[in-house]
Design a protein around this motif. Structure first.
Motif, PDB file in Angstrom:
ATOM      1  N   ASN A  13       0.828  -1.208   0.000  1.00  0.00           N
ATOM      2  CA  ASN A  13       0.000   0.000   0.000  1.00  0.00           C
ATOM      3  C   ASN A  13       0.860   1.255   0.000  1.00  0.00           C
ATOM      4  N   ALA A  14       1.895   1.244   0.831  1.00  0.00           N
ATOM      5  CA  ALA A  14       2.764   2.415   0.939  1.00  0.00           C
ATOM      6  C   ALA A  14       3.514   2.661  -0.368  1.00  0.00           C
ATOM      7  N   TYR A  15       3.982   1.593  -0.987  1.00  0.00           N
ATOM      8  CA  TYR A  15       4.739   1.760  -2.234  1.00  0.00           C
ATOM      9  C   TYR A  15       3.859   2.326  -3.344  1.00  0.00           C
ATOM     10  N   ASN A  16       2.662   1.770  -3.489  1.00  0.00           N
ATOM     11  CA  ASN A  16       1.753   2.273  -4.522  1.00  0.00           C
ATOM     12  C   ASN A  16       1.356   3.723  -4.246  1.00  0.00           C
ATOM     13  N   THR A  17       1.205   4.079  -2.964  1.00  0.00           N
ATOM     14  CA  THR A  17       0.885   5.463  -2.617  1.00  0.00           C
ATOM     15  C   THR A  17       2.076   6.375  -2.893  1.00  0.00           C
ATOM     16  N   TYR A  18       3.274   5.883  -2.650  1.00  0.00           N
ATOM     17  CA  TYR A  18       4.493   6.640  -2.965  1.00  0.00           C
ATOM     18  C   TYR A  18       4.537   6.980  -4.459  1.00  0.00           C
TER      19      TYR A  18
END
Length: 308
Positions: free
Chosen positions: A295-300
């Motif tokens: 989730n964090a990577y895609n949001t990044y």
């Protein structure tokens, strides 16, 4: 008829699926707070059941044909009326692989026109191929992706649609692009119930994937305009306090965006940014370890695009 895709004694090995009452003539079944697996037959999402005077309306079809058949058996315990319509909130695997069973049972399938992009995509083909390996025998060569009979939002006309079924009104609103481009929410005003699909995850970390998290937050606020007494989420237990309970999903999305926006603005490498962020507020929620880093990577990546 369920077809040749189910192994023998499928019903005997099916996960427990009690119908939980929500309001007058409204029930739902609650999937496990887990990743989909052969052991749970991909029973990781919720489905809603609304009994009208002339038939049953189902919201979402669960994650395998075996589960859909089990759901129909549960419905038959409360009514002999036909299953009239299945409304698909979005085309993620855990919500749609049971659709073929409902179609074979004579139900009309309803979804938003933005789902066309997924249904005809290579992504959908690859996801089904992977599911046939990971979720066998519950997903196999007989499992197929079903397109709806009624497309909402055709030609860019995206006003709310009211479906009149058996004396009951179902107000269907396109809430995407948010969790997915085709997100639908379904309000049953006479029962003060709203089915949110995966705009709401309760008591677990949401799956963000390639979502437009900014629009998702806006969609949550718009959903509350219906002023429902009860919200049935896509995952997790029913909410009898929607304004409070929706805060977990909204706050998690905001936290992701704030943390990753700072990293993207400062050109900080993702691995360093992820390690720096204090995740203590969310790390004890179910599935944190399974989905939070993704989730964090895609949001990044999303925040990089928004900054351009």
């Amino acid at each position: 008829m369920l077809g040749a895709s189910l192994p023998p004694a499928a019903a005997a090995g099916a996960p427990d699926m009690p119908l939980q009452p929500v309001a007058d003539r409204v029930w739902f079944v609650q999937g496990e707070s887990a990743m989909g697996s052969a052991a749970n037959q991909n029973f990781i999402s919720n489905a809603g059941i609304v009994l009208t005077d002339t038939g049953v309306v189902v919201i979402d079809a669960l994650g395998s044909p075996a589960l859909a058949q089990r759901l129909i058996e549960r419905i038959r315990e409360i009514t002999p009326l036909p299953i009239h319509t299945v409304i698909v909130t979005h085309y993620h695997a855990d919500h749609i692989y049971g659709l073929q069973v409902f179609r074979d049972a004579g139900a009309r399938l309803v979804a938003h026109a933005r789902a066309r992009d997924y249904i005809g995509s290579e992504t959908a083909v690859r996801r089904l191929e992977a599911s046939r390996e990971e979720l066998f025998p519950w997903i196999d060569e007989h499992t197929r992706i079903e397109a709806p009979d009624l497309w909402l939002g055709e030609g860019g006309h995206d006003e709310d649609v009211t479906l009149h079924i058996g004396g009951t009104d179902f107000v269907v609103r396109h809430a995407g692009p948010a969790h997915t481009p085709e997100d639908l929410i379904v309000s049953v005003p006479a029962r003060s119930v709203l089915f949110s699909g995966d705009l709401v995850f309760r008591q677990r970390v949401p799956y963000v994937g390639l979502a437009d998290s900014k629009a998702w937050i806006v969609a949550l606020d718009r959903m509350l305009a219906f002023d429902p007494k009860v919200v049935v989420p896509g995952h997790g237990p029913v909410s009898n306090d929607p304004r409070s309970d929706l805060a977990t999903t909204r706050d998690y999305l905001r936290y992701l965006r704030d943390a990753m926006a700072e990293a993207a603005t400062n050109l900080e490498p993702f691995d360093e940014a992820y390690a720096r962020v204090n995740w203590a507020r969310f790390e004890k929620l179910p599935l944190f370890g399974a989905v939070n880093r993704m989730n964090a990577y895609n949001t990044y990546l999303l925040m990089e695009q928004e900054a351009r």
